[in-house]
Design a protein around this motif. Sequence first.
Motif, mmCIF file in Angstrom:
data_model
loop_
_atom_site.group_PDB
_atom_site.id
_atom_site.type_symbol
_atom_site.label_atom_id
_atom_site.label_comp_id
_atom_site.label_asym_id
_atom_site.label_seq_id
_atom_site.Cartn_x
_atom_site.Cartn_y
_atom_site.Cartn_z
ATOM 1 N N ALA A 36 -5.480 0.181 -1.475
ATOM 2 C CA ALA A 36 -5.930 -1.286 -1.690
ATOM 3 C C ALA A 36 -5.613 -1.409 -3.265
ATOM 4 O O ALA A 36 -5.230 -2.361 -3.893
ATOM 5 C CB ALA A 36 -7.217 -1.373 -1.782
ATOM 6 N N GLY A 37 -5.598 -0.467 -4.056
ATOM 7 C CA GLY A 37 -5.165 -0.395 -5.566
ATOM 8 C C GLY A 37 -3.767 -0.133 -5.842
ATOM 9 O O GLY A 37 -3.630 -0.093 -7.164
ATOM 10 N N PHE A 139 -6.328 5.805 -6.965
ATOM 11 C CA PHE A 139 -7.426 5.136 -6.751
ATOM 12 C C PHE A 139 -7.829 4.815 -5.188
ATOM 13 O O PHE A 139 -7.099 4.256 -4.839
ATOM 14 C CB PHE A 139 -7.620 4.059 -7.737
ATOM 15 N N THR A 141 -10.723 2.886 -2.700
ATOM 16 C CA THR A 141 -11.752 1.806 -2.423
ATOM 17 C C THR A 141 -12.360 2.151 -1.103
ATOM 18 O O THR A 141 -12.049 3.048 -0.317
ATOM 19 C CB THR A 141 -11.090 0.504 -2.347
#
Lengths: 400, 400
Positions: A36-37, A139, A141
Motif C-alpha cells: 500500500a505504501g 513500510f 499497512t
Amino acid sequence: MATQQETAEARQHSGVGFVQTQLATLFVPPHWLKLAGGGELGPIQVAYETYGELTPAKDNAIFICHALTGDAHAAGYYEDDDEKAKPGWWDDLIGPGRTLDTDKYFVICANVLGGCQGTTGPGSINPETNQQYRLNFPFITVGDIVEVHSALTRHLGIDQLLAVIGGSLGGMQVLEWAARFPDQLRSAICLASAAQLSAQGIAFNAVGRRAIKTDPEYKDGEYETGAGPRYGLALARMIAHITYLSDQSIEMKFGRRLQDHDTFTYEMLPEVEFQVESYLHYQGKRFVERFDANSYLYLTRAMDYFDLESQYGSLTNALGKTDARFLIASYDSDWLFTTTQSKEILRALIECGKHVSFIELKSPFGHDSFLIEIEQLQNMITPFLEQAYQSRLMESAQKT
Amino acid sequence: MATQQETAEARQHSGVGFVQTQLATLFVPPHWLKLAGGGELGPIQVAYETYGELTPAKDNAIFICHALTGDAHAAGYYEDDDEKAKPGWWDDLIGPGRTLDTDKYFVICANVLGGCQGTTGPGSINPETNQQYRLNFPFITVGDIVEVHSALTRHLGIDQLLAVIGGSLGGMQVLEWAARFPDQLRSAICLASAAQLSAQGIAFNAVGRRAIKTDPEYKDGEYETGAGPRYGLALARMIAHITYLSDQSIEMKFGRRLQDHDTFTYEMLPEVEFQVESYLHYQGKRFVERFDANSYLYLTRAMDYFDLESQYGSLTNALGKTDARFLIASYDSDWLFTTTQSKEILRALIECGKHVSFIELKSPFGHDSFLIEIEQLQNMITPFLEQAYQSRLMESAQKT
C-alpha cells in the motif's frame, strides 16, 4: 504428581492437543506483493496453524487475526513445550465442543506480515542482500497484512471464509478484510477495536517507539539478533501494558500493595516498592524475550496509520460492499478502544443496511478483556458462528 | 511593534508585574528537619515568591502548593526575562483584582523540598561532602515537603494562613497540611487531587522512573549537572504528559493530523508522522531543559507514597483535627485523579462534620484543567476566599 507422559497425554486430549506451526511461501517473485505504501515484497513466508479439518466443500474455515504482539499459536501445545508452558493464546475458545468447535470448523491463525514469529518481517533475511531487512523492510499497512492473510486462505484452497475474527489490531484486520475482499467472508467478528486508532492511542505508541529508538542498543535498527534495545523495548511494553488494563483492574489486582515489605522502605534505591511496579518490570522483561524491536516499530506504525474512513472515503464506502454478517463488541472498561469507536463501526454498518449485532460487554479488565473474559465470548460467538454455519448449510442444500 | 521598554512597562503593569524569587535558609543545624522516612536534613534552602503585602496582623496570607514539576514562580515576570517569556504558571489567577487578589491577599508560593528550582533537592550541595547529594539525598515524603512549607510560613511571621491551595501533588500537600498542622490554616482548596495516588498512577510513575534509570546517561544518579539522562527524562515526561490530557483534549488538539505532510509518508524513518508525536517530543525536550532527573525520581516516589489513610489510620483521623473550611474540586475528564477520589475526601470531611464544598467541574482538558480552566477557578475560588477573608475580619472585629 503427574508423570511427564501423563501430562503429555492430558495435553493431547484437552482442546486441540499438540499442534504444529506450518509455513507457506507466498508472493514468490515475480508475483510480489504490491504494498500500500509503495514498493513490493516477495517471497513472503507465512507461519500459520490450523485446528480441525477442512470440509471437502472447503466451507467451514474460520480465520483468526491476532493482535499487535500475538502469534499464530492460538491453541494447543507444542510437543517440545516444557510442562509449564502455556497453551496457545486463545486456547479456551478453540477445540472440540468449544466455541471455535474443531469438530465443525477449520480454524486458521497466521502470524502477521511484519511480525517476528515466523512470518516475514524486518528480522527476516532479505534474499537480495542475504542480510536481515531491519529498517530496509518496506513500510506495511493493515491492508498489506490482510493481503497476505487473504493469499494464505486462497493458498489453502478456500474461496470463502465462514468467519474472520479478531480483537484490537486483529479487529482492524477484520474490518479491512471486509473492505478489501468483501466476497471472501460470510461473517465478521470485531472485538475491542476501531476503524481508526485514537489520537491518544497514537500518542502512547509514539512514546513506546521513542523508548526503543533512543535506547543506544537500538543502533538505528542494526542490532544483532538476540541483542538489541532491551530496555527500550521493555519500556514500550510497560507503557502499552498499562493501556491494556483498566484503572479498576490494576486496583483490583495490585492496589497499593508493596512488593517485598509490609511498610514503606523510605529508600530511593529499591527499584521496586509496589507490586504493580514489579509486575510491569516483569512484563517488560518477558516481552523482550519474545519480541523484536523493529517488528514493534513497524506494527505500531501500521496500527497508527489504519484509518478505514480516510482510506476508502467513508466508513460506509469501506464496509458497504460485503454481504458478511457482523458481530461488534466493545468493553465498558476499555479506554484504549472505546465503545464510542465500536459504535462508529456499528453506525456505518446500519447506514449501509448490513446485518450487524453490537454489544458493549461489562468487564473490569479493560482492553485485555477480549483475551480474558472467555465465557462472555463463548456465549456471544458460539450462536453467531452457528448461525453462519447453518445458513451456509442451507445455501448448499438449496444449490443441490 | 512595541519597543522593549513598552513591553517591560506593560508587563510591570499587568498582574503582579516584575517579581523576584527569594531565598530562605531554614532548619539550620542543629535544628535539622526530621524526615518521615528517617534521618534528618539541614540546612534547607527554600526558594519562594510573594505577591501583595502582608497586613500588620499577618492574617491575609495564602500559600500556593505547586504540582509535581512546578516551581515558586506562580505569577509575574522576571526583569531579565526575554520578551517571549511566559509569566508565572498561575499568573491569570494572581494580581490586583484577580482571584488571588494582591490588593487584599499576601500570596506565597515556594518550590518544594526535593525540587530543582531553588529549594534544596538532590541536585544541591551536601554541606558535609561539598558534593551534590544526588542519590544520597534522603527519601522525602509529602509530609516533609509540608514541614518545610509550614516552617517557611512561620519564618515569614505568619501563624495562620487564610488559605492553602493546590492542584494534583499540590492538592496532596493541602490535605497533608490540614492533617499535620490543623491550626495553621483557615481554609483549604484541593483541586484535581486525591488522598492517595491510584495504582494506575503508580504504574505510570514507575514506567517514567524506569525510563530515567535505564538511560545509560543516568549513571546511577552520578551524572554531571547539565548532562544526564536526557532521553530517559524526556520519555518520563512524555508518558506523564499523556496522563495529564484527556482522550478528548488530544483528539481536539491534534486528532490524527499529520505533522509535515498532507498524506502518509509510508516510511519508517521519519521519526514524526503525526502532530501529536511532534508535540510530545517537544514537551519531552523542553522538560529536560528545566528539570533534574534525580528530582523527578524523588518527587514521583513521594507522590506514590502519599496515603493519608494509611498514614493517619483513617481519612477522618487525618482530616478531623482542623477547623479549616474546604473546597474540593475535580474535573470530569481527569482520569489520573478522578472524581471518585475527590469524593473520598469529601465523604471523610462530611463524616467528621467539617464545612466542605465539592464540585465536579466540566472540562475537556483532563488533569491539566486546573492549570487551564482559569474562569472556572475564578468563579469558584473568588467567593470562597472572600468568605474566609470576611470571617477573619469579623473575628478580628469581635476580638477588639
